[in-house]
Design an enzyme around this catalytic site. Structure first.
Site, PDB file in Angstrom:
ATOM      1  N   LYS A 155       0.788  -1.250   0.000  1.00  0.00           N
ATOM      2  CA  LYS A 155       0.000   0.000   0.000  1.00  0.00           C
ATOM      3  C   LYS A 155       0.812   1.289   0.000  1.00  0.00           C
ATOM      4  CE  LYS A 155      -2.088  -1.500   3.684  1.00  0.00           C
ATOM      5  NZ  LYS A 155      -2.988  -1.863   4.798  1.00  0.00           N
ATOM      6  N   ASP A 191      -5.633  -5.200  10.736  1.00  0.00           N
ATOM      7  CA  ASP A 191      -6.956  -4.546  10.746  1.00  0.00           C
ATOM      8  C   ASP A 191      -8.104  -5.531  10.502  1.00  0.00           C
ATOM      9  OD1 ASP A 191      -6.092  -4.879   8.122  1.00  0.00           O
ATOM     10  OD2 ASP A 191      -6.630  -2.872   7.441  1.00  0.00           O
TER      11      ASP A 191
HETATM   12  C1  BGC Z   1      -2.161  -5.675   3.896  1.00  0.00           C
HETATM   13  C2  BGC Z   1      -3.047  -6.351   4.926  1.00  0.00           C
HETATM   14  C3  BGC Z   1      -4.201  -5.445   5.303  1.00  0.00           C
HETATM   15  C4  BGC Z   1      -4.924  -4.949   4.074  1.00  0.00           C
HETATM   16  C5  BGC Z   1      -6.073  -4.001   4.401  1.00  0.00           C
HETATM   17  C6  BGC Z   1      -2.971  -5.142   2.752  1.00  0.00           C
HETATM   18  O1  BGC Z   1      -2.152  -4.401   1.888  1.00  0.00           O
HETATM   19  O2  BGC Z   1      -1.206  -6.573   3.407  1.00  0.00           O
HETATM   20  O3  BGC Z   1      -2.322  -6.714   6.055  1.00  0.00           O
HETATM   21  O4  BGC Z   1      -5.080  -6.156   6.124  1.00  0.00           O
HETATM   22  O5  BGC Z   1      -4.008  -4.285   3.221  1.00  0.00           O
HETATM   23  O6  BGC Z   1      -5.637  -2.887   5.096  1.00  0.00           O
END
Ligand code: BGC
Length: 453
Positions: A155, A191
């Site tokens: 992200k 989360d």
């Molecule tokens: C992460 C997860 C997270 C999800 C939603 C992903 O990029 O790897 O750990 O739960 O985003 O936030």
């Protein structure tokens, strides 16, 4: 009526029923691979143990601090669990700018500790010694409730010195560097785990937590005997364990190529984590706007939309040169808009491309482009949720869902349900429930449950 040429152009985003079934088959097989010790290393979907083994009862009490890193914002929260399934929450949002997201990890964790100190100060909590739950929403190998090694950033985060490190330790060290805070870090969680716990706090039949926001992922309740990776001592007293699937990584070994498009490949190529999180990149808020941007630029080049504007070159240049200019929230706004006025769509087009007096037909076409992309995202999420529901195989399964895409998009929920009807075992009743502050309430609940043990 949809324009036939545009319809043909968008065909590659349409997932047929047989493709949906094939995706389902591949998805469930990856989950199984992730859970099984012998195949775990090769699995796209890792199915990490969370070490959370109890769902809340609703009677939990006490005051907690929570940190939430990994969505659009960083937040510090004070959560007061009040029994009777009730909680009261105060929170403050702090900016984490690009520099912090991609700089050295020490800077990021110092910033987190500084925000925490500011919050504690503002709420006069200094002398209370509150337990803290840290919602850290990235893939981690947990070694217990308070130790989590970051597997890799996702992200748009890419801070040096954090991958393969224990983020619990990094937080404690940053707190210690300040020297003025007394905090007990009680739990690290994802989360999705927070979402599941928070929904289970209100509805004891909740078994799955899903995030469809900046990123996309799910956590679910698995029986300990199916969790190969779990050490035997955790299997003695407790029947279940929450598993953080990290399903966003699905597709990394090629299993999604039969539905991916060149637009998906371009989005991946331009991302900070090339080759990673391919399922997530077809679904989540960080990428949907980008997909629309690339598809729209191509549609303009091929004279499928905005032909009368006579500004083909100018428009494609704007779109091609400005990654991130089509925000994912625009998709929600465009799909919420009403025919034939299209007020919001016109505003967006004016702001984004300097276009005025756009025809109703062109507004409708833009809406069709958005619909194709968001519907495909919802179908992919449906594959995941259905796979988990059928695996849990209880007669009634409640699914807690959160995230900006799910919350803001006017039809995501109905696209999702429509596809789930095709995949969920008809003997199982399922319910989708909007989560309330999973990252805050959920973190407090994990800390509370941990304290009880
Ligand atoms: C992460 C997860 C997270 C999800 C939603 C992903 O990029 O790897 O750990 O739960 O985003 O936030």
């Amino acid at each position: 009526m949809q324009d036939q040429r545009l319809k043909d152009f968008l065909k590659e985003f349409i997932i047929s029923d047989s493709q949906l079934q094939e995706l389902y088959k591949r998805f469930t097989s990856e989950i199984q691979k992730g859970l099984t010790l012998a195949t775990h290393q090769q699995a796209d979907i890792k199915c990490y143990m969370t070490y959370v083994q109890d769902l809340p009862t609703g009677d939990e009490m006490g005051n907690y601090l929570a940190l939430d890193l990994g969505g659009t914002n960083f937040r510090v929260l004070r959560v007061s669990l009040q029994g009777h399934h009730e909680a009261q929450i105060d929170s403050k949002v702090y900016v984490v700018d690009k520099e912090l997201m991609t700089g050295h990890g020490t800077k990021l964790f110092d910033h987190i500790a500084n925000c925490l100190a500011e919050f504690v100060d503002e709420h006069a909590l200094n002398d209370q010694h509150l337990p803290l739950g840290f919602t850290f929403s990235f893939p981690c190998v947990q070694v217990g409730l308070t130790e989590a090694l970051l597997t890799r950033w996702t992200k748009g985060f890419r801070c040096d010195g954090v991958e393969q490190e224990d983020v619990g330790r990094l937080l404690k060290e940053a707190i210690a560097r300040r020297g003025d805070l007394e905090i007990d870090v009680m739990a690290l969680l994802n989360d999705t785990t927070g979402t599941l716990m928070s929904c289970a706090h209100r509805n004891p039949e909740c078994r799955i937590g899903v995030i469809i926001g900046t990123g996309c992922n799910a956590c679910y309740v698995e029986r300990v005997e199916n969790a190969d990776l779990l050490e035997p001592e955790y299997k003695v007293d407790k029947p279940n364990i929450l598993v953080n699937t990290e399903w966003g990584a699905f597709g990394e070994s090629g299993k999604l190529e039969f539905v991916r498009t060149d637009y998906d490949r371009k989005v991946d190529k331009d991302s900070l984590n090339r080759g990673g999180q391919l399922f997530e990149k077809m679904i989540s808020g960080m990428y949907l706007g980008e997909l629309v941007r690339l598809v729209l630029a191509d549609a303009i080049t091929q004279n499928l939309i905005f032909v009368r504007s006579g500004a083909k070159q100018r428009l494609t240049n704007i779109l091609k040169d400005n990654s991130g200019c089509v925000e994912t929230r625009f998709i929600s706004e465009i799909e919420s808009d009403t025919f034939p006025a299209f007020h919001q769509t016109r505003n967006i087009l004016k702001e984004l491309l300097g276009l005025e007096n756009v025809s109703v037909e062109d507004c409708q076409k833009l809406k069709n482009i958005c619909e194709c992309i968001s519907k495909r995202a919802a179908q992919l999420v449906a594959v995941g949720i259905s796979g988990l529901i059928n695996k849990i195989a209880e007669p009634h399964v409640v699914v807690g869902v959160d995230g900006s895409v799910y919350r803001l998009h006017p039809h995501f929920d109905s696209y999702l349900r429509e596809a789930m009807q095709k995949l969920v075992n008809p003997k199982i009743n399922f319910e989708l429930m909007l989560s309330e502050d999973g990252s805050g309430r959920g973190a407090a609940l994990v800390a509370a449950v941990a304290a009880k043990n």
